[in-house]
Write an enzyme that holds these catalytic residues in place. Structure first.
Site, short mmCIF file in Angstrom:
data_model
loop_
_atom_site.label_atom_id
_atom_site.label_comp_id
_atom_site.label_asym_id
_atom_site.label_seq_id
_atom_site.Cartn_x
_atom_site.Cartn_y
_atom_site.Cartn_z
N HIS A 85 0.78 -1.28 0.01
CA HIS A 85 0.00 -0.01 0.00
C HIS A 85 0.86 1.32 -0.02
CE1 HIS A 85 -2.85 3.19 1.24
NE2 HIS A 85 -3.71 2.16 0.70
N GLU A 157 -4.13 1.51 -7.67
CA GLU A 157 -4.27 2.56 -6.79
C GLU A 157 -3.43 3.72 -7.07
OE1 GLU A 157 -6.55 1.53 -2.98
OE2 GLU A 157 -4.60 1.46 -2.46
#
Ligand code: PGA
Length: 231
Positions: A85, A157
């Site tokens: 992430h 993302e």
């Protein structure tokens, strides 16, 4: 569709217990994967929802203060784990070589990695985003055999989109999804970054998408319900 809920570093114990109860009432056939704070993993109790973690140690169990190993996650029935992430990369300096180790540890313990990748605003503007994404994928999934590689869920993302309210156009998202699918034709691909109730009517038309990774929206069951109904 797969809906991954990334609670990040939010909720107290009491809030989590209420949240979990309410989450259980969400209807529909979508697969929901909840990634709460590590401290709540052992409190998880659901037949409807799958459990994911937000991170995993790149090491085995041992003298690694503050870390949680894949084997420990497995013992708590964790089935999925986020890796790479952008917040872990930014605040914890995680590199693709670390991510590669984490993915291996997860797969050794039969936990499905949800590997996050995306470009910065500068990389998009300078048109280098495709190289960034392909290089990151190659380095993070290095040394995996085909069977293991196919198990990894990819979450596209864009870093400039996370928590900002900005989203790429559907064409821009599709371009990256197709780029990822060229490298990894058998993998599931999700989109994450400011997905919400206002933009889901547009985002749901993205071709070849297998689901969404939700951060901010995951914290409000009411909004989550609306999102899932629109989907
Ligand atoms: P956001 O976060 O939905 O709040 O933009 C997404 C993420 O960080 O995975």
């Amino acid at each position: 569709m797969i809906i991954v809920l990334n609670n990040k570093c939010n909720l107290t114990k009491e809030e989590f217990l209420t949240y979990q109860q309410n989450l259980e009432k969400i209807e529909g056939s979508n697969q929901i994967i909840l990634c709460p704070s590590n401290v709540f993993l052992g409190l998880f109790n659901s037949n409807r929802i799958d459990l994911g973690s937000q991170n995993v140690s790149k090491n085995e169990m041992g003298a690694y203060t503050g870390e949680v190993s894949a084997k420990q996650l497995k013992s708590l029935d964790v089935k999925y784990s986020l890796v790479g992430h952008s917040e872990r990369r930014k605040y914890n300096g995680e590199k693709p070589s670390d991510i590669a180790k984490k993915i291996k540890k997860l797969l050794e313990n039969n936990i499905t990695p949800i590997y996050c990748v995306g470009e910065t605003k500068e990389e998009r503007e300078s048109n280098t985003y495709k190289d960034t994404i392909i290089t990151d994928i190659k380095e993070s999934l290095i040394d995996l055999n085909e069977e293991d590689k196919n198990k990894v869920i990819i979450a596209y993302e864009p870093i400039w989109s996370i928590g900002t309210g900005l989203i790429p156009s559907n064409d821009e998202i599709e371009e990256v999804i197709f780029l990822i699918k060229e490298q990894l034709p058998n993998n599931k691909v999700l989109y994450g970054g400011s997905a919400n109730n206002e933009n889901i009517d547009v985002l749901k038309n993205i071709k070849c998408i297998d689901g969404f990774l939700l951060g901010g929206l995951s914290l409000s069951i009411e909004n989550l319900n609306k999102f899932i109904n629109k989907l």
